[in-house]
Design a protein around this motif. Structure first.
Motif, PDB file in Angstrom:
ATOM      1  N   VAL A  78     -11.800   1.205 -17.170  1.00  0.00           N
ATOM      2  CA  VAL A  78     -10.474   1.737 -16.854  1.00  0.00           C
ATOM      3  C   VAL A  78      -9.706   0.619 -16.163  1.00  0.00           C
ATOM      4  O   VAL A  78     -10.220   0.003 -15.229  1.00  0.00           O
ATOM      5  CB  VAL A  78     -10.577   2.967 -15.926  1.00  0.00           C
ATOM      6  CG1 VAL A  78      -9.199   3.480 -15.546  1.00  0.00           C
ATOM      7  CG2 VAL A  78     -11.399   4.065 -16.589  1.00  0.00           C
ATOM      8  N   PRO A  79      -8.486   0.321 -16.627  1.00  0.00           N
ATOM      9  CA  PRO A  79      -7.731  -0.749 -15.967  1.00  0.00           C
ATOM     10  C   PRO A  79      -7.351  -0.358 -14.535  1.00  0.00           C
ATOM     11  O   PRO A  79      -7.355   0.825 -14.185  1.00  0.00           O
ATOM     12  CB  PRO A  79      -6.485  -0.903 -16.843  1.00  0.00           C
ATOM     13  CG  PRO A  79      -6.389   0.334 -17.638  1.00  0.00           C
ATOM     14  CD  PRO A  79      -7.754   0.932 -17.725  1.00  0.00           C
ATOM     15  N   SER A  80      -7.015  -1.348 -13.746  1.00  0.00           N
ATOM     16  CA  SER A  80      -6.535  -1.083 -12.391  1.00  0.00           C
ATOM     17  C   SER A  80      -5.310  -0.179 -12.469  1.00  0.00           C
ATOM     18  O   SER A  80      -4.408  -0.398 -13.266  1.00  0.00           O
ATOM     19  CB  SER A  80      -6.165  -2.399 -11.709  1.00  0.00           C
ATOM     20  OG  SER A  80      -5.522  -2.136 -10.485  1.00  0.00           O
ATOM     21  N   LEU A  81      -5.293   0.838 -11.629  1.00  0.00           N
ATOM     22  CA  LEU A  81      -4.181   1.795 -11.633  1.00  0.00           C
ATOM     23  C   LEU A  81      -3.348   1.692 -10.352  1.00  0.00           C
ATOM     24  O   LEU A  81      -2.534   2.561 -10.066  1.00  0.00           O
ATOM     25  CB  LEU A  81      -4.719   3.221 -11.804  1.00  0.00           C
ATOM     26  CG  LEU A  81      -5.531   3.466 -13.079  1.00  0.00           C
ATOM     27  CD1 LEU A  81      -6.113   4.874 -13.081  1.00  0.00           C
ATOM     28  CD2 LEU A  81      -4.684   3.236 -14.314  1.00  0.00           C
ATOM     29  N   GLY A  82      -3.552   0.645  -9.591  1.00  0.00           N
ATOM     30  CA  GLY A  82      -2.882   0.490  -8.306  1.00  0.00           C
ATOM     31  C   GLY A  82      -1.371   0.459  -8.365  1.00  0.00           C
ATOM     32  O   GLY A  82      -0.703   0.826  -7.401  1.00  0.00           O
ATOM     33  N   LYS A  83      -0.797   0.036  -9.494  1.00  0.00           N
ATOM     34  CA  LYS A  83       0.664  -0.020  -9.607  1.00  0.00           C
ATOM     35  C   LYS A  83       1.278   1.347  -9.900  1.00  0.00           C
ATOM     36  O   LYS A  83       2.489   1.498  -9.840  1.00  0.00           O
ATOM     37  CB  LYS A  83       1.070  -0.994 -10.712  1.00  0.00           C
ATOM     38  CG  LYS A  83       0.813  -2.435 -10.370  1.00  0.00           C
ATOM     39  CD  LYS A  83       1.334  -3.330 -11.468  1.00  0.00           C
ATOM     40  CE  LYS A  83       1.105  -4.784 -11.147  1.00  0.00           C
ATOM     41  NZ  LYS A  83       1.614  -5.653 -12.223  1.00  0.00           N
ATOM     42  N   LEU A  84       0.443   2.322 -10.206  1.00  0.00           N
ATOM     43  CA  LEU A  84       0.953   3.660 -10.514  1.00  0.00           C
ATOM     44  C   LEU A  84       1.108   4.448  -9.213  1.00  0.00           C
ATOM     45  O   LEU A  84       0.307   5.316  -8.876  1.00  0.00           O
ATOM     46  CB  LEU A  84       0.014   4.367 -11.493  1.00  0.00           C
ATOM     47  CG  LEU A  84      -0.220   3.645 -12.812  1.00  0.00           C
ATOM     48  CD1 LEU A  84      -1.156   4.447 -13.704  1.00  0.00           C
ATOM     49  CD2 LEU A  84       1.082   3.353 -13.528  1.00  0.00           C
ATOM     50  N   GLN A  85       2.149   4.129  -8.491  1.00  0.00           N
ATOM     51  CA  GLN A  85       2.367   4.663  -7.152  1.00  0.00           C
ATOM     52  C   GLN A  85       2.580   6.174  -7.095  1.00  0.00           C
ATOM     53  O   GLN A  85       2.437   6.772  -6.043  1.00  0.00           O
ATOM     54  CB  GLN A  85       3.569   3.957  -6.510  1.00  0.00           C
ATOM     55  CG  GLN A  85       3.367   2.475  -6.321  1.00  0.00           C
ATOM     56  CD  GLN A  85       2.264   2.184  -5.315  1.00  0.00           C
ATOM     57  OE1 GLN A  85       2.278   2.666  -4.205  1.00  0.00           O
ATOM     58  NE2 GLN A  85       1.285   1.407  -5.735  1.00  0.00           N
TER      59      GLN A  85
END
Length: 158
Positions: A78-85
């Motif tokens: 699963v890609p990093s989801l950190g930008k999905l605030q």
């Protein structure tokens, strides 16, 4: 509906919701699918036959709040989801994610930057309200405000 996801969806920048659950869509999503969907808020493509990796371009859907892609044939990490605030709801179970790797839930660490201050507690709280990850380490939690993401990661990886 059957077949691959129509490529015309990828060029609709005003699109806010993709609701195509319980159809017979198959094949991979375009790696660049989310480069042109900046206003996408919700994705419902669970219970199809979508395969391949989750496109890393998903991080371009900055305002995404719901990502429901369970019961498909997604593979890889699963890609990093950190930008999905704004991500509040995430379902990934019943896919082929993780490649039997011990790093299957590594993407959860990218969510630790998404803490919001609590008016009732000195601790920060997780904005994500629901996550269902599934195998290989079955995890299905609807968690409240006191559960820190760090304890979620610990539970998920043990």
């Amino acid at each position: 509906m059957t077949g691959t996801f129509p490529s015309c969806l990828y060029n609709t920048s005003s699109l806010t919701v993709i609701s195509a659950a319980a159809n017979q869509f198959n094949g991979p999503l375009s790696p660049n699918m989310f480069h042109t969907l900046p206003n996408l808020q919700e994705i419902y493509i669970a219970d199809n036959q979508v395969s391949g990796p989750i496109p890393p371009s998903i991080t371009n859907a900055f305002i995404l709040s719901r990502l429901e892609i369970s019961i498909n044939y997604f593979t890889g990490q699963v890609p990093s989801l950190g930008k999905l605030q704004n991500l509040l709801y995430l379902t990934l179970e019943k896919n082929n994610l993780g490649d039997n790797s011990t790093d299957y839930l590594k993407f959860l660490k990218s969510l630790t930057i998404r803490k919001i201050p609590s008016p009732t507690s000195a601790k920060n709280e997780v904005k994500l309200e629901y996550i269902s990850v599934g195998q290989p380490s079955f995890l299905k939690l609807a968690f409240g405000v006191e559960l820190s993401l760090n304890s979620l990661i610990q539970r998920a990886t043990h």
